[in-house]
Design an enzyme around this catalytic site. Structure first.
Site, PDB file in Angstrom:
ATOM      1  N   ASP A   1      16.232  57.591   3.396  1.00 53.60           N
ATOM      2  CA  ASP A   1      16.092  56.303   2.744  1.00 53.60           C
ATOM      3  C   ASP A   1      15.110  56.460   1.579  1.00 53.60           C
ATOM      4  OD1 ASP A   1      15.634  53.709   1.983  1.00 53.60           O
ATOM      5  OD2 ASP A   1      15.032  52.992   3.954  1.00 53.60           O
TER       6      ASP A   1
ATOM      7  N   ARG B   1       5.395  57.332   6.165  1.00 57.56           N
ATOM      8  CA  ARG B   1       5.424  56.870   4.771  1.00 57.56           C
ATOM      9  C   ARG B   1       4.018  57.070   4.206  1.00 57.56           C
ATOM     10  NH1 ARG B   1       9.022  51.283   5.428  1.00 57.56           N
ATOM     11  NH2 ARG B   1      10.859  52.297   6.370  1.00 57.56           N
TER      12      ARG B   1
ATOM     13  N   GLN C   1      10.448  51.656  14.234  1.00 57.24           N
ATOM     14  CA  GLN C   1      11.431  50.582  14.149  1.00 57.24           C
ATOM     15  C   GLN C   1      12.515  50.741  15.209  1.00 57.24           C
ATOM     16  OE1 GLN C   1      11.537  49.795   9.291  1.00 57.24           O
ATOM     17  NE2 GLN C   1      13.278  50.723  10.293  1.00 57.24           N
TER      18      GLN C   1
ATOM     19  N   ASP D   1      15.588  39.631   4.213  1.00 60.92           N
ATOM     20  CA  ASP D   1      14.462  39.919   5.096  1.00 60.92           C
ATOM     21  C   ASP D   1      14.240  38.747   6.038  1.00 60.92           C
ATOM     22  OD1 ASP D   1      14.008  42.313   3.800  1.00 60.92           O
ATOM     23  OD2 ASP D   1      12.336  41.559   2.585  1.00 60.92           O
TER      24      ASP D   1
ATOM     25  N   GLU E   1       6.968  39.962   7.516  1.00 61.63           N
ATOM     26  CA  GLU E   1       8.312  40.540   7.556  1.00 61.63           C
ATOM     27  C   GLU E   1       8.495  41.356   8.823  1.00 61.63           C
ATOM     28  OE1 GLU E   1      10.775  44.160   5.573  1.00 61.63           O
ATOM     29  OE2 GLU E   1       9.468  43.043   4.198  1.00 61.63           O
TER      30      GLU E   1
ATOM     31  N   SER F   1      14.163  44.099   7.650  1.00 63.81           N
ATOM     32  CA  SER F   1      14.950  44.198   6.429  1.00 63.81           C
ATOM     33  C   SER F   1      16.343  44.604   6.864  1.00 63.81           C
ATOM     34  CB  SER F   1      14.341  45.244   5.491  1.00 63.81           C
ATOM     35  OG  SER F   1      15.183  45.468   4.385  1.00 63.81           O
TER      36      SER F   1
END
Length: 335
Positions: free
Chosen positions: A57, A110, A125, A236, A249, A252
């Site tokens: 991604d 990340r 996630q 979102d 959030e 997504s």
């Protein structure tokens, strides 16, 4: 510089031991609720991929993936940012059919993430993806799916709050739907984040749609890679976080690009070099199934339901010295 803030008078509703036990229960309950609601089967997923496949991604296109060389092969591998593209390939390889899908535990690094109460370099996630038909590539089906996810979240919160009376269920099943352009029109003088805060404070649970393309102001509401979500059929899930006083959030997601949408979005994003990657060739040739999918933050969901002020209270990661000092002084226990 640390972006950590401490809400006035904050105290964790659960102690450290209760928190760890509750995290395990919550994750188990939610993934069962999600799988039942969306008809998903659990599969194993990679921690790293071959960069030449185009499966990683790209997020906003500027984040640097963590890469390393494998001794035995002499080739490079990339730790995933998410599994947005890999899942679609897996549905093809595993012969999933319309109406069925998969979910998996996705763990990512990340390294360019800005650290704050809700951001860590470690990302966990529930990544999910489901095969759909051509007739289901529409707004009604997208909204129906969002309602099911929010329902699974609400039911999970209800179960956890019954187990831990110190917690209260602040969530709602009702979802307010609005596009990014409608939101900009409603709050023209605000930044994108300020607009999200304003609409979430009013409606509590919001699905903000159509993220990635430019708005009438000339800028997109937020960045979105051009090669997984269809920018006209994505969004979102945002929930008002009472403890932090902000839009939060938790997911997504969206209906994924077909050949036409991918072609258009690669042009808009000036990413036509990706057409030569394996994933993109298959998609442009119509060799991948039509899908809907997304990621749901595990630590984010735990923060929300367990009433935590910092993501480090529900996951183990690395933090800068300033963040650790702020949390220590405030009595916030980082795992």
């Amino acid at each position: 510089m640390s972006k950590t803030t401490v809400p006035a008078g904050y105290q964790s509703a659960l102690d450290l031991y209760e928190t760890q036990v509750a995290i395990g229960k919550l994750r188990h309950i939610f993934q069962d609720n999600l799988a039942a609601a969306l008809e998903l089967k659990r599969v194993s997923a990679p921690l790293f991929v071959d960069p030449k496949t185009g499966l990683n991604d790209d997020l906003n296109g500027i984040e640097r993936p963590v890469s390393f060389e494998m001794k035995e092969t002499g080739k490079s591998a990339q730790v995933v940012h998410s599994l947005a593209k890999w899942k679609r390939m897996a549905l093809k390889e595993y012969d999933f059919y319309p109406g069925n899908g998969l979910y998996t535990d996705m763990n990512a690094i990340r390294r360019d993430e800005e650290l704050s109460n809700i951001h860590s370099v470690y990302v966990d996630q529930w990544d999910w993806e489901k095969v759909i038909t051509k007739d289901e590539r529409n707004l009604d089906y997208l909204k129906e799916t969002v309602d099911k996810i929010v329902g699974a979240l609400y039911d999970t919160a209800t179960s956890i709050c019954e187990m831990y009376p110190a917690l209260t269920n602040t969530l709602t099943r009702e979802v307010f739907y609005i596009t990014t352009q409608e939101l900009e029109d409603k709050y023209p003088g605000m930044t994108a984040k300020e607009r999200e805060n304003a609409i979430c404070k009013e409606h509590k649970t919001v699905f903000l749609m159509q993220i990635g393309d430019k708005l009438e102001s000339g800028k997109p509401h937020d960045g979105r890679a051009p090669d997984y979500d269809d920018w006209s059929l994505n969004g979102d899930i945002l929930i008002w976080n009472e403890i932090l006083g902000t839009a939060f959030e938790i997911s997504s997601m969206g209906i994924r690009v077909d050949e036409k949408a991918l072609d258009e979005q690669l042009n808009k994003a000036n990413c036509n070099e990706r057409r030569e990657l394996t994933f993109h060739k298959l998609l442009l040739n119509g060799e991948l199934p039509l899908t809907i999918g997304g990621g749901i933050g595990q630590s984010r969901v735990c923060m929300l339901i367990l009433h935590k002020a910092h993501i480090g209270e529900v996951q183990t990661s690395l933090w800068d010295d300033e963040t650790k000092a702020i949390c220590k002084e405030a009595g916030i226990r980082l795992l």
